[in-house]
Design a protein around this motif. Structure first.
Motif, PDB file in Angstrom:
ATOM      1  N   ARG A 143       0.860  -1.192   0.000  1.00  0.00           N
ATOM      2  CA  ARG A 143       0.000   0.000   0.000  1.00  0.00           C
ATOM      3  C   ARG A 143       0.889   1.232   0.000  1.00  0.00           C
ATOM      4  O   ARG A 143       2.087   1.147   0.251  1.00  0.00           O
ATOM      5  N   THR A 144       0.294   2.383  -0.250  1.00  0.00           N
ATOM      6  CA  THR A 144       1.025   3.640  -0.220  1.00  0.00           C
ATOM      7  C   THR A 144       1.306   4.024   1.227  1.00  0.00           C
ATOM      8  O   THR A 144       0.416   3.957   2.076  1.00  0.00           O
TER       9      THR A 144
ATOM     10  N   THR B  57       2.270   6.893   3.958  1.00  0.00           N
ATOM     11  CA  THR B  57       2.199   8.344   4.128  1.00  0.00           C
ATOM     12  C   THR B  57       2.828   8.752   5.460  1.00  0.00           C
ATOM     13  O   THR B  57       2.920   7.946   6.387  1.00  0.00           O
TER      14      THR B  57
ATOM     15  N   ASP C 119       7.503   5.865  -2.496  1.00  0.00           N
ATOM     16  CA  ASP C 119       6.204   6.459  -2.811  1.00  0.00           C
ATOM     17  C   ASP C 119       6.263   7.972  -3.016  1.00  0.00           C
ATOM     18  O   ASP C 119       5.274   8.582  -3.408  1.00  0.00           O
TER      19      ASP C 119
END
Length: 111
Positions: free
Chosen positions: A30-31, A33, A107
Protein backbone atom coordinates in the motif's frame (compact mmCIF):
# COMPACT_ATOMS: atom_id res chain seq x y z
CA UNK A 1 29.21 -20.17 4.75
CA UNK A 2 31.37 -17.05 4.45
CA UNK A 3 32.08 -17.81 0.81
CA UNK A 4 28.35 -18.00 0.09
CA UNK A 5 27.71 -14.69 1.88
CA UNK A 6 30.62 -13.05 0.05
CA UNK A 7 29.41 -14.35 -3.29
CA UNK A 8 25.86 -13.16 -2.57
CA UNK A 9 27.23 -9.78 -1.56
CA UNK A 10 29.18 -9.43 -4.79
CA UNK A 11 26.39 -10.72 -7.03
CA UNK A 12 23.68 -8.63 -5.41
CA UNK A 13 25.79 -5.49 -5.24
CA UNK A 14 25.65 -4.95 -1.50
CA UNK A 15 28.42 -2.72 -0.26
CA UNK A 16 30.91 -4.37 2.07
CA UNK A 17 31.72 -1.02 3.63
CA UNK A 18 28.32 -0.35 5.17
CA UNK A 19 26.59 -1.96 8.07
CA UNK A 20 23.20 -1.39 6.49
CA UNK A 21 20.79 -4.18 7.29
CA UNK A 22 18.81 -5.30 4.22
CA UNK A 23 15.07 -5.66 4.65
CA UNK A 24 13.87 -9.00 3.43
CA UNK A 25 10.44 -10.46 3.81
CA UNK A 26 8.76 -7.16 4.73
CA UNK A 27 6.60 -6.34 1.68
CA UNK A 28 4.32 -3.33 1.87
CA UNK A 29 1.56 -3.39 -0.72
CA UNK A 30 0.00 0.00 0.00
CA UNK A 31 1.02 3.64 -0.22
CA UNK A 32 2.93 4.84 2.84
CA UNK A 33 2.20 8.34 4.13
CA UNK A 34 3.84 10.52 6.73
CA UNK A 35 0.68 11.15 8.77
CA UNK A 36 -0.46 7.54 9.01
CA UNK A 37 2.81 5.62 9.03
CA UNK A 38 5.95 7.70 9.61
CA UNK A 39 4.85 10.31 12.15
CA UNK A 40 3.97 7.73 14.86
CA UNK A 41 7.38 6.08 14.45
CA UNK A 42 9.13 9.44 14.74
CA UNK A 43 7.01 10.40 17.74
CA UNK A 44 7.72 7.14 19.58
CA UNK A 45 11.39 6.72 18.72
CA UNK A 46 13.07 9.96 17.67
CA UNK A 47 11.74 12.99 19.53
CA UNK A 48 13.53 12.19 22.77
CA UNK A 49 16.73 13.30 21.05
CA UNK A 50 15.44 15.29 18.06
CA UNK A 51 12.88 17.76 19.40
CA UNK A 52 13.37 21.52 19.38
CA UNK A 53 14.51 21.32 23.02
CA UNK A 54 18.25 20.65 22.80
CA UNK A 55 18.20 18.60 19.56
CA UNK A 56 21.00 16.08 19.05
CA UNK A 57 23.35 17.25 16.29
CA UNK A 58 20.96 20.15 15.66
CA UNK A 59 18.49 17.80 13.94
CA UNK A 60 14.85 18.53 14.69
CA UNK A 61 12.24 15.99 13.54
CA UNK A 62 9.01 17.54 14.78
CA UNK A 63 7.24 18.24 11.49
CA UNK A 64 6.61 16.64 8.13
CA UNK A 65 8.89 19.16 6.40
CA UNK A 66 11.76 18.49 8.82
CA UNK A 67 11.47 14.70 8.53
CA UNK A 68 11.07 14.80 4.74
CA UNK A 69 14.09 17.10 4.41
CA UNK A 70 16.21 14.81 6.56
CA UNK A 71 15.08 11.77 4.58
CA UNK A 72 15.70 13.41 1.20
CA UNK A 73 18.77 15.53 1.88
CA UNK A 74 20.23 14.07 5.04
CA UNK A 75 20.99 10.60 6.22
CA UNK A 76 17.82 9.71 8.13
CA UNK A 77 16.97 6.57 6.16
CA UNK A 78 20.60 5.47 6.03
CA UNK A 79 20.94 5.82 9.80
CA UNK A 80 17.76 3.96 10.66
CA UNK A 81 19.07 1.05 8.54
CA UNK A 82 22.66 1.17 9.85
CA UNK A 83 23.35 -1.67 12.26
CA UNK A 84 26.76 -0.27 13.27
CA UNK A 85 25.58 3.29 13.93
CA UNK A 86 21.80 3.05 14.30
CA UNK A 87 19.24 5.71 14.89
CA UNK A 88 17.76 5.52 17.42
CA UNK A 89 21.01 4.90 19.25
CA UNK A 90 19.53 2.23 21.50
CA UNK A 91 19.14 -0.09 18.50
CA UNK A 92 17.55 -0.54 15.14
CA UNK A 93 13.87 0.02 14.60
CA UNK A 94 11.93 -3.11 13.75
CA UNK A 95 12.29 -4.37 10.19
CA UNK A 96 8.63 -3.48 9.60
CA UNK A 97 9.17 0.14 10.69
CA UNK A 98 12.34 0.47 8.63
CA UNK A 99 10.50 -0.93 5.63
CA UNK A 100 7.87 1.78 6.04
CA UNK A 101 10.55 4.46 5.72
CA UNK A 102 11.97 2.79 2.62
CA UNK A 103 8.50 2.52 1.05
CA UNK A 104 7.72 6.14 2.00
CA UNK A 105 10.78 7.16 0.00
CA UNK A 106 9.74 5.02 -2.98
CA UNK A 107 6.20 6.46 -2.81
CA UNK A 108 7.55 10.04 -2.98
CA UNK A 109 7.44 11.17 0.67
CA UNK A 110 3.67 11.66 0.72
CA UNK A 111 2.33 13.70 3.61
Amino acid sequence: MRKIFYLATVLLGFSCTTAEIPLTGVPIDRTVTYQRDIQPIIFNNCLTCHSSINPANGLILESYVQVKNSAQNGNLITRINDGANPMPQNGLLTAANRALFDKWKVDGYIE
